[in-house]
Each structure stands twice: as structure tokens, then as C-alpha cells.
Write a protein that holds these residues in place. Structure first.
Motif, PDB file in Angstrom:
ATOM      1  N   ARG A 301       4.848   5.484  -0.293  1.00  0.00           N
ATOM      2  CA  ARG A 301       5.180   5.947   0.757  1.00  0.00           C
ATOM      3  C   ARG A 301       5.934   7.372   0.927  1.00  0.00           C
ATOM      4  NH1 ARG A 301       7.535   1.747   1.656  1.00  0.00           N
ATOM      5  NH2 ARG A 301       9.876   2.598   1.233  1.00  0.00           N
ATOM      6  N   GLU A 302       6.862   7.309  -0.186  1.00  0.00           N
ATOM      7  CA  GLU A 302       7.889   8.631   0.202  1.00  0.00           C
ATOM      8  C   GLU A 302       7.293   9.701  -0.857  1.00  0.00           C
ATOM      9  OE1 GLU A 302      11.838   7.365  -0.447  1.00  0.00           O
ATOM     10  OE2 GLU A 302      11.605   5.432   0.546  1.00  0.00           O
ATOM     11  N   VAL A 303       6.534   9.700  -1.650  1.00  0.00           N
ATOM     12  CA  VAL A 303       5.998  11.041  -2.406  1.00  0.00           C
ATOM     13  C   VAL A 303       4.697  10.952  -2.147  1.00  0.00           C
ATOM     14  CG1 VAL A 303       7.923  10.718  -4.149  1.00  0.00           C
ATOM     15  CG2 VAL A 303       5.925  10.041  -4.775  1.00  0.00           C
ATOM     16  N   GLN A 304       4.123  10.213  -1.353  1.00  0.00           N
ATOM     17  CA  GLN A 304       2.446  10.276  -1.227  1.00  0.00           C
ATOM     18  C   GLN A 304       1.810  10.204  -2.576  1.00  0.00           C
ATOM     19  OE1 GLN A 304       4.475  12.743   1.041  1.00  0.00           O
ATOM     20  NE2 GLN A 304       4.610  10.703   1.960  1.00  0.00           N
ATOM     21  N   MET A 305       2.241   9.353  -3.454  1.00  0.00           N
ATOM     22  CA  MET A 305       1.937   9.038  -4.945  1.00  0.00           C
ATOM     23  C   MET A 305       0.267   8.562  -4.724  1.00  0.00           C
ATOM     24  SD  MET A 305       3.059   6.835  -7.789  1.00  0.00           S
ATOM     25  CE  MET A 305       2.352   5.212  -7.581  1.00  0.00           C
ATOM     26  N   SER A 306      -0.277   9.354  -5.768  1.00  0.00           N
ATOM     27  CA  SER A 306      -2.011   8.916  -5.916  1.00  0.00           C
ATOM     28  C   SER A 306      -2.055   8.694  -7.533  1.00  0.00           C
ATOM     29  CB  SER A 306      -2.884   9.754  -5.390  1.00  0.00           C
ATOM     30  OG  SER A 306      -2.846   9.975  -4.018  1.00  0.00           O
ATOM     31  N   ILE A 307      -2.568   7.618  -7.857  1.00  0.00           N
ATOM     32  CA  ILE A 307      -2.805   7.346  -9.402  1.00  0.00           C
ATOM     33  C   ILE A 307      -4.025   7.706  -9.593  1.00  0.00           C
ATOM     34  CG2 ILE A 307      -2.927   5.640 -11.277  1.00  0.00           C
ATOM     35  CD1 ILE A 307      -1.214   4.006  -9.546  1.00  0.00           C
ATOM     36  N   ILE A 308      -4.384   8.880 -10.604  1.00  0.00           N
ATOM     37  CA  ILE A 308      -5.658   9.624 -10.669  1.00  0.00           C
ATOM     38  C   ILE A 308      -6.199   9.506 -12.186  1.00  0.00           C
ATOM     39  CG2 ILE A 308      -4.979  11.403  -8.821  1.00  0.00           C
ATOM     40  CD1 ILE A 308      -4.652  13.183 -11.316  1.00  0.00           C
ATOM     41  N   GLY A 309      -5.344   8.857 -12.839  1.00  0.00           N
ATOM     42  CA  GLY A 309      -6.011   8.472 -14.389  1.00  0.00           C
ATOM     43  C   GLY A 309      -4.952   7.802 -15.304  1.00  0.00           C
ATOM     44  N   THR A 310      -5.309   7.955 -16.392  1.00  0.00           N
ATOM     45  CA  THR A 310      -4.661   6.865 -17.517  1.00  0.00           C
ATOM     46  C   THR A 310      -4.512   7.944 -18.654  1.00  0.00           C
ATOM     47  OG1 THR A 310      -5.783   5.061 -16.773  1.00  0.00           O
ATOM     48  CG2 THR A 310      -4.648   4.824 -19.075  1.00  0.00           C
ATOM     49  N   VAL A 311      -3.343   7.861 -19.354  1.00  0.00           N
ATOM     50  CA  VAL A 311      -3.329   8.609 -20.628  1.00  0.00           C
ATOM     51  C   VAL A 311      -3.596   7.927 -21.681  1.00  0.00           C
ATOM     52  CG1 VAL A 311      -1.298   9.362 -22.252  1.00  0.00           C
ATOM     53  CG2 VAL A 311      -0.985   9.332 -19.837  1.00  0.00           C
ATOM     54  N   VAL A 312      -4.471   8.632 -22.767  1.00  0.00           N
ATOM     55  CA  VAL A 312      -5.164   8.060 -23.708  1.00  0.00           C
ATOM     56  C   VAL A 312      -4.924   8.680 -25.039  1.00  0.00           C
ATOM     57  CG1 VAL A 312      -7.398   7.327 -22.089  1.00  0.00           C
ATOM     58  CG2 VAL A 312      -7.150   9.901 -23.163  1.00  0.00           C
ATOM     59  N   PRO A 313      -5.338   8.133 -26.270  1.00  0.00           N
ATOM     60  CA  PRO A 313      -4.785   8.992 -27.250  1.00  0.00           C
ATOM     61  C   PRO A 313      -5.666  10.611 -27.393  1.00  0.00           C
ATOM     62  CG  PRO A 313      -5.691   6.870 -27.733  1.00  0.00           C
ATOM     63  CD  PRO A 313      -6.087   6.933 -26.466  1.00  0.00           C
ATOM     64  N   PRO A 314      -4.744  11.144 -28.199  1.00  0.00           N
ATOM     65  CA  PRO A 314      -5.221  12.624 -28.228  1.00  0.00           C
ATOM     66  C   PRO A 314      -6.666  13.039 -28.635  1.00  0.00           C
ATOM     67  CG  PRO A 314      -3.472  12.089 -29.787  1.00  0.00           C
ATOM     68  CD  PRO A 314      -3.785  10.762 -29.024  1.00  0.00           C
ATOM     69  N   GLU A 315      -7.042  12.361 -29.582  1.00  0.00           N
ATOM     70  CA  GLU A 315      -8.215  12.604 -29.973  1.00  0.00           C
ATOM     71  C   GLU A 315      -9.266  12.532 -28.894  1.00  0.00           C
ATOM     72  OE1 GLU A 315      -7.261   8.369 -31.475  1.00  0.00           O
ATOM     73  OE2 GLU A 315      -6.254  10.384 -31.339  1.00  0.00           O
ATOM     74  N   GLU A 316      -8.932  11.538 -27.899  1.00  0.00           N
ATOM     75  CA  GLU A 316     -10.290  11.698 -26.820  1.00  0.00           C
ATOM     76  C   GLU A 316     -10.195  13.004 -25.787  1.00  0.00           C
ATOM     77  OE1 GLU A 316     -10.424   7.993 -25.024  1.00  0.00           O
ATOM     78  OE2 GLU A 316      -9.462   6.843 -26.465  1.00  0.00           O
ATOM     79  N   GLY A 317      -9.124  13.654 -26.163  1.00  0.00           N
ATOM     80  CA  GLY A 317      -9.392  14.822 -25.001  1.00  0.00           C
ATOM     81  C   GLY A 317      -9.110  14.586 -23.769  1.00  0.00           C
ATOM     82  N   VAL A 318      -9.183  15.539 -22.952  1.00  0.00           N
ATOM     83  CA  VAL A 318      -9.102  15.274 -21.344  1.00  0.00           C
ATOM     84  C   VAL A 318     -10.458  15.444 -20.599  1.00  0.00           C
ATOM     85  CG1 VAL A 318      -8.043  16.338 -19.304  1.00  0.00           C
ATOM     86  CG2 VAL A 318      -7.019  16.518 -21.690  1.00  0.00           C
ATOM     87  N   TYR A 319     -10.692  14.202 -19.946  1.00  0.00           N
ATOM     88  CA  TYR A 319     -12.163  14.294 -19.430  1.00  0.00           C
ATOM     89  C   TYR A 319     -12.117  13.437 -18.055  1.00  0.00           C
ATOM     90  CZ  TYR A 319     -11.555   9.569 -21.667  1.00  0.00           C
ATOM     91  OH  TYR A 319     -11.291   8.346 -21.918  1.00  0.00           O
ATOM     92  N   PHE A 320     -13.167  13.608 -17.321  1.00  0.00           N
ATOM     93  CA  PHE A 320     -13.380  12.774 -16.107  1.00  0.00           C
ATOM     94  C   PHE A 320     -14.322  11.645 -16.525  1.00  0.00           C
ATOM     95  CE2 PHE A 320     -13.594  17.233 -14.651  1.00  0.00           C
ATOM     96  CZ  PHE A 320     -12.431  17.322 -13.917  1.00  0.00           C
TER      97      PHE A 320
END
Length: 337
Positions: A301-320
């Protein structure tokens, strides 16, 4: 009148009279002495950490066509305040170094200074000093000082944390596309988008609330684009990121449902991830926060937060991730070099 007619001393006097400070906190403010004098015990209000940031904006590289002097002044404060917000800190003082061409009109400077003062005072920040020099083009360098008890770093995210953003992304990017002639939209849409680009709103109060929530583990501002911000946070925290693109809030509610704006999935991704100019916050929270319904509702409500992902181990990289399909995220956005 040109500033060369006024002279350096006259110009300094003209500028500093617009900046106001409380003598109890700032015994010597802008233009009064060789340095500003701040009563540190009163100013810090019991906080433990001093937070300092500096940013430079240059006419040829940062200011799009159509931006007013007021908005230029506003922007140099806002870009610094956005960094303060990303630490979850309370801003207190600001200094401004101005590089001005000799033929600059005093009316331009008046409007520029008004923008600086308006943005600073809107966030309880005092302009305490600065510098003035002659340059070939307009150059603004601001430094902001703030205080925090628990500054939120970029390096605290851990596997399992939730990746979140404040507000919405893409309004400023849409304005850039409109100004470049890459997108043809109704005037009403263009006006809303340009407002986001020309006069960005730093998320100072939102940053403080996130930091004080007790569940934030890392945070960074998104002024250089969501993709680069995610990559930087992941690098500093030594983690990877799994992103749910459908959860990313693309464009503000004001624009999202307007007629005359039809965007493909590719265009939506470009606006949200790869342009920059959005002064929102990217942050991670401990997954256990999901069990605290009151806190989650407050953040939404107050910061209009949206959850857009999850933190994963570094070897997985950054992906959709969509269903079982993974697509690696491109590493691009706003960079000076």
C-alpha cells in the motif's frame, strides 16, 4: 541580463538568497563563509551513520529537448536524493556546484535555482553551499548528505529472498521514445511520460519505510534501468536472480489503460528493463516476510511494492522464467561510457 554583466559576486548573492536554513542546525549556510557549518549533534538526530553521495548532470548528455531550467535544477537534487533513498536514509543537506556559460541569462539561473530549492525543501533538505565557475556548457554537480541507523546496502541479498520494486517502470523511457520520434502517441500520453522524465520523483519516504521494515536485505535505485540495477545488486550480493516478467508493473496506472497506447511484449520489456530514468527502488526482502500479512499489506500500500522475482544461487545467473522456460536477461541500460 547576462550573468557576465552581474559578475561573480553579484551572481553568488543572487543565488544564495534563495536558499534558506535553520540557524540552530546550520550556523553558517550557503554563501556565508568558506565552508558551511553544521551542528552535527542536532542535525543527525541520534542516527549512527553519515550517508554521502555525489552526482553530475551535464547539458549535452543528460537534459532532453524541452526540459525547463526549473526541471534541470529539480533533477540534480532528485538524482542525489534517489541514492539517499536507496540506502534507506534521511536526507539533510545538499551542496551544488554550477558550471555556467558566460552568456547565460540571469532569468535562466533564477529558474534553475528555484528548481534546486523546491526539490530540496520538498524532502526537508537544506542547501548549505556550493561553487560557481564558468564552463562551455551547463554542468551541475550535487552532493547530498543524509543520516541512517541501518543503511541498506546492495550486498545483502541472499538465496531465497524476494526481489521487489516500488511503483511502476517505463514512463521515463516512454518519454525518451516519444522525444526521439520512435513512438507516436496522443499528446495526453506524451505529457504524462515527459513529466516523469523531466521532473523525476525520488522515493525518499519509500526507502525509509523499506529500511525500517526490518525485512529488507539489499536495495538500489533504478535510475540506470532495471536490468543494470538487478545485475549490479546480484554482483554485489554474489547471487543470481529469477525474474517473473509478468509481475513487473510496466507504466503508471495513469498510462496503463489509456487508449492510443498499444505496446508489444518486446516494447514493454524494453521500457521497463533497458532504458532507465525511473527513480524507483529495487530491493530484496527476506522470504519469511510473507508470513507477516500486516507488513506485506503495508509495503504494497505505502511503497506500491511488487514482487518480481526470487534470489537464486550465483551460478544460475540472471534470467526470466515463464513456466519451465528460462531466458537469460540481456545486460544493457543507461551507461555513461
Amino acid at each position: 541580463m547576462k550573468i557576465e554583466e552581474l559578475g561573480e559576486r553579484g551572481l553568488i548573492e543572487r543565488i544564495v538568497k534563495e536558499f534558506h536554513s535553520e540557524k540552530r542546525l546550520v550556523p553558517a549556510g550557503a554563501g556565508e563563509d568558506d565552508c558551511a557549518v553544521i551542528d552535527i549533534e542536532r542535525a543527525k538526530a541520534g542516527y549512527n551513520y553519515l550517508i554521502v553521495t555525489t552526482d553530475t548532470l551535464q547539458e549535452s548528455t543528460h537534459f532532453p529537448a524541452g526540459i525547463s531550467p526549473f526541471q534541470m535544477g529539480w533533477s540534480i537534487v532528485a538524482v542525489n536524493l534517489s541514492d539517499i533513498a536507496a540506502m534507506g536514509a534521511y536526507p539533510f543537506a545538499f551542496t551544488i556546484a554550477l558550471g555556467l556559460p558566460l552568456q547565460t541569462e540571469t532569468s535562466f539561473v533564477d529558474e534553475l535555482v528555484a528548481g534546486i530549492e523546491k526539490c530540496a525543501s520538498s524532502y526537508h533538505t537544506v542547501v548549505v553551499g556550493g561553487d560557481l565557475s564558468r564552463s562551455k556548457e551547463l554542468i551541475l554537480t550535487g552532493t547530498c548528505i543524509g543520516f541512517a541507523d541501518n543503511p541498506v546496502r546492495r550486498s545483502g541479498a541472499k538465496v531465497g529472498d524476494l526481489i521487489c520494486v516500488t511503483g511502476s517502470l517505463g514512463n521515463a523511457a516512454l518519454a525518451v521514445q516519444v522525444l526521439k520520434g520512435e513512438l507516436d502517441v496522443p499528446e495526453s500520453i506524451g505529457a504524462v511520460a515527459k513529466r516523469a522524465l523531466f521532473q523525476p520523483v525520488p522515493k525518499v519516504n519509500e526507502g525509509i519505510l523499506i529500511a525500517n521494515s526490518g525485512v529488507a536485505t539489499a536495495m538500489i535505485d533504478i535510475s540506470d534501468g532495471l536490468a543494470l540495477s538487478i545485475a549490479e545488486l546480484a554482483k554485489r550480493s554474489k547471487v543470481g536472480a529469477e525474474l517473473y516478467e509478468e509481475n513487473v508493473p510496466v507504466l503508471s496506472e495513469e498510462l496503463r489503460h489509456k487508449r492510443g497506447l498499444e505496446l508489444s511484449p518486446h516494447e514493454r520489456r524494453e521500457l521497463a528493463f533497458y532504458y532507465g530514468g525511473d527513480y524507483e527502488l529495487l530491493f530484496t526482502i527476506d522470504q519469511r516476510a510473507l508470513t507477516n500479512e500486516d507488513l506485506m499489506n503495508r509495503l504494497k500500500r505505502e511503497v506500491q511494492m511488487s514482487i518480481i522475482g526470487t534470489v537464486v544461487p550465483p551460478e544460475e545467473g540472471v534470467y526470466f522464467k515463464k513456466g519451465e522456460v528460462k531466458e537469460m536477461m540481456e545486460l544493457k541500460g543507461y551507461q555513461h561510457f
